[in-house]
Design a protein around this motif. Structure first.
Motif, PDB file in Angstrom:
ATOM      1  N   TYR A   3     -18.407 -20.603  21.531  1.00 39.34           N
ATOM      2  CA  TYR A   3     -19.375 -20.306  22.581  1.00 39.34           C
ATOM      3  C   TYR A   3     -19.121 -21.173  23.802  1.00 39.34           C
ATOM      4  N   THR A   4     -19.178 -20.527  24.961  1.00 35.85           N
ATOM      5  CA  THR A   4     -19.026 -21.215  26.241  1.00 35.85           C
ATOM      6  C   THR A   4     -20.245 -20.867  27.102  1.00 35.85           C
ATOM      7  N   ILE A   9     -27.164 -16.478  29.339  1.00 34.61           N
ATOM      8  CA  ILE A   9     -27.805 -16.077  30.589  1.00 34.61           C
ATOM      9  C   ILE A   9     -29.097 -16.883  30.746  1.00 34.61           C
ATOM     10  N   PRO A  10     -29.610 -17.008  31.970  1.00 36.89           N
ATOM     11  CA  PRO A  10     -30.874 -17.736  32.158  1.00 36.89           C
ATOM     12  C   PRO A  10     -32.013 -17.054  31.389  1.00 36.89           C
ATOM     13  N   ILE A  18     -31.085 -21.543  28.801  1.00 35.84           N
ATOM     14  CA  ILE A  18     -30.192 -20.388  28.814  1.00 35.84           C
ATOM     15  C   ILE A  18     -30.133 -19.843  27.390  1.00 35.84           C
ATOM     16  N   GLU A  19     -29.789 -18.558  27.266  1.00 35.45           N
ATOM     17  CA  GLU A  19     -29.820 -17.971  25.934  1.00 35.45           C
ATOM     18  C   GLU A  19     -28.834 -16.821  25.794  1.00 35.45           C
ATOM     19  N   ILE A  33     -30.473 -22.705  24.664  1.00 34.82           N
ATOM     20  CA  ILE A  33     -30.061 -24.070  24.997  1.00 34.82           C
ATOM     21  C   ILE A  33     -30.980 -24.592  26.087  1.00 34.82           C
ATOM     22  N   TYR A  34     -31.611 -25.726  25.810  1.00 35.08           N
ATOM     23  CA  TYR A  34     -32.372 -26.408  26.851  1.00 35.08           C
ATOM     24  C   TYR A  34     -31.378 -27.264  27.619  1.00 35.08           C
ATOM     25  N   ASN A  35     -31.252 -27.006  28.917  1.00 31.43           N
ATOM     26  CA  ASN A  35     -30.266 -27.727  29.721  1.00 31.43           C
ATOM     27  C   ASN A  35     -30.932 -28.495  30.858  1.00 31.43           C
ATOM     28  N   GLY A  36     -32.097 -29.053  30.593  1.00 28.77           N
ATOM     29  CA  GLY A  36     -32.818 -29.797  31.619  1.00 28.77           C
ATOM     30  C   GLY A  36     -32.141 -31.080  32.036  1.00 28.77           C
ATOM     31  N   ASP A  37     -31.297 -31.624  31.162  1.00 31.88           N
ATOM     32  CA  ASP A  37     -30.620 -32.885  31.471  1.00 31.88           C
ATOM     33  C   ASP A  37     -29.200 -32.682  31.974  1.00 31.88           C
ATOM     34  N   ASP A  38     -28.839 -31.436  32.251  1.00 35.98           N
ATOM     35  CA  ASP A  38     -27.491 -31.091  32.740  1.00 35.98           C
ATOM     36  C   ASP A  38     -26.382 -31.653  31.851  1.00 35.98           C
TER      37      ASP A  38
END
Length: 134
Positions: A3-4, A9-10, A18-19, A33-38
């Motif tokens: 997976y990349t 998608i948002p 994103i999911e 995926i929670y990507n709040g911390d980049d």
């Protein structure tokens, strides 16, 4: 499959999530995926590591839920442990970072009602306890 970021998608519900949807046992399962911390690249490592052992982890998760809840949920029902386990279906995996993923399940509405069952996998090990919502 590896997976990349391109697989996701948002989310409609959270701008920091994103999911993607995968098919598992003829059911859709949401990978979020929670990507709040980049730190997307680090979380994708967790996603891919988890997905390598996904079927085994799911079986362990269902077993953990069964061990904890079978007696309480089947007092008024004459089903076997195997039938109970077959009623538990994976709904989503939520990757929160720091090698943590929440496995969320639902079951047969007659047995589980509207309850959603969540267990956490941290650094490759399931934590004790099942969170029950709903």
């Amino acid at each position: 499959m590896k997976y990349t970021a391109e697989h996701f998608i948002p989310s409609e519900y959270d701008e920091q999530t994103i999911e993607c949807i995968i098919d598992f046992q003829d059911q859709p399962v949401i990978l979020s995926i929670y990507n709040g911390d980049d730190n997307l690249e680090d979380i994708l490592v967790d996603v891919n590591k988890t997905m390598e052992d996904f079927e085994h982890l799911n079986k362990r998760g269902v077993r953990l839920i069964t061990d904890e809840l079978f007696d309480a949920y089947t007092k008024k029902s004459a089903i076997t442990e195997e039938e109970f386990m077959e009623d538990i279906k994976l709904v989503s995996l939520y990757f929160t970072g720091d090698q943590e993923v929440e496995f969320t399940y639902e079951g047969n509405k007659e047995l589980f009602g509207e309850h959603i069952l969540t267990i956490s996998l941290v650094e490759g090990h399931f934590e004790d306890g099942v969170a029950i919502d709903g």
